[in-house]
Write an enzyme that holds these catalytic residues in place. Structure first.
Site, PDB file in Angstrom:
ATOM      1  N   ALA A 244       0.650  -1.542   0.109  1.00 37.30           N
ATOM      2  CA  ALA A 244      -0.139  -0.076  -0.083  1.00 37.30           C
ATOM      3  C   ALA A 244       0.985   0.884  -0.089  1.00 37.30           C
ATOM      4  O   ALA A 244       1.766   1.373   0.396  1.00 37.30           O
ATOM      5  CB  ALA A 244      -1.141  -0.074   1.222  1.00 37.30           C
ATOM      6  N   HIS A 245       0.119   2.288  -0.233  1.00 31.50           N
ATOM      7  CA  HIS A 245       1.257   3.590   0.019  1.00 31.50           C
ATOM      8  C   HIS A 245       1.297   4.279   1.402  1.00 31.50           C
ATOM      9  O   HIS A 245       0.555   3.809   2.207  1.00 31.50           O
ATOM     10  CB  HIS A 245       0.010   4.792  -0.989  1.00 31.50           C
ATOM     11  N   GLY A 246       2.617   4.590   1.020  1.00 32.73           N
ATOM     12  CA  GLY A 246       2.902   4.948   2.700  1.00 32.73           C
ATOM     13  C   GLY A 246       3.021   4.219   3.528  1.00 32.73           C
ATOM     14  O   GLY A 246       3.421   2.705   3.263  1.00 32.73           O
TER      15      GLY A 246
END
Length: 137
Positions: A8-10
């Site tokens: 996922a992002h971050g």
């Protein structure tokens, strides 16, 4: 043997695993991969492939359909057709917990089919839930 990679992002994937472990307990067959601002598609592909340390079937759960984590995971699957890799977007805590409960003893295909069928049961608006509960009485 089935393994799971959360991408996922971050730091969402790491925190999703941490949250799932608060509820489910240790998840040793889960890996998490973060996607940082300065990284690109190639870097995420390397991270996803690097998380596939064992000869196993892998379910990759990503946050957004067609986002970089999803696209990178698909690229890894296409470059490694000899491996059994399932990819599902729309990662949420209910889905991660469902996967954890099914991981051992289920075929990867069955897990993918199940988790893609449950979002309507886990995403509810307050008013909708109240109306459904009243109809059940």
């Amino acid at each position: 043997m089935n393994k799971v990679i959360l991408v996922a992002h971050g730091k969402l994937a790491h925190e999703m695993k941490n949250s799932a472990e608060m509820i489910f307990g240790a998840l040793p067959d889960f890996e998490s991969v973060e996607f940082l601002k300065e990284e690109g598609l190639d870097t995420i592909q390397e991270k996803v492939f690097g998380a596939m340390k064992e000869d196993a079937s892998y379910l990759v759960l990503t946050d957004l359909f067609c986002g970089t984590p999803y696209n990178a995971s698909c690229a890894v699957a296409m470059k490694n057709p000899e491996r059994e890799i399932g990819i599902v977007s729309g990662m949420s805590l209910p889905i991660v917990l469902e996967v954890a409960s099914m991981l051992q003893g289920s075929r990867l295909e069955d897990i993918v089919n199940h988790v893609t069928s449950i979002p309507c049961d886990t995403v509810k608006a307050f008013n909708q839930a109240v109306i459904e509960e009243e109809e059940d009485f």
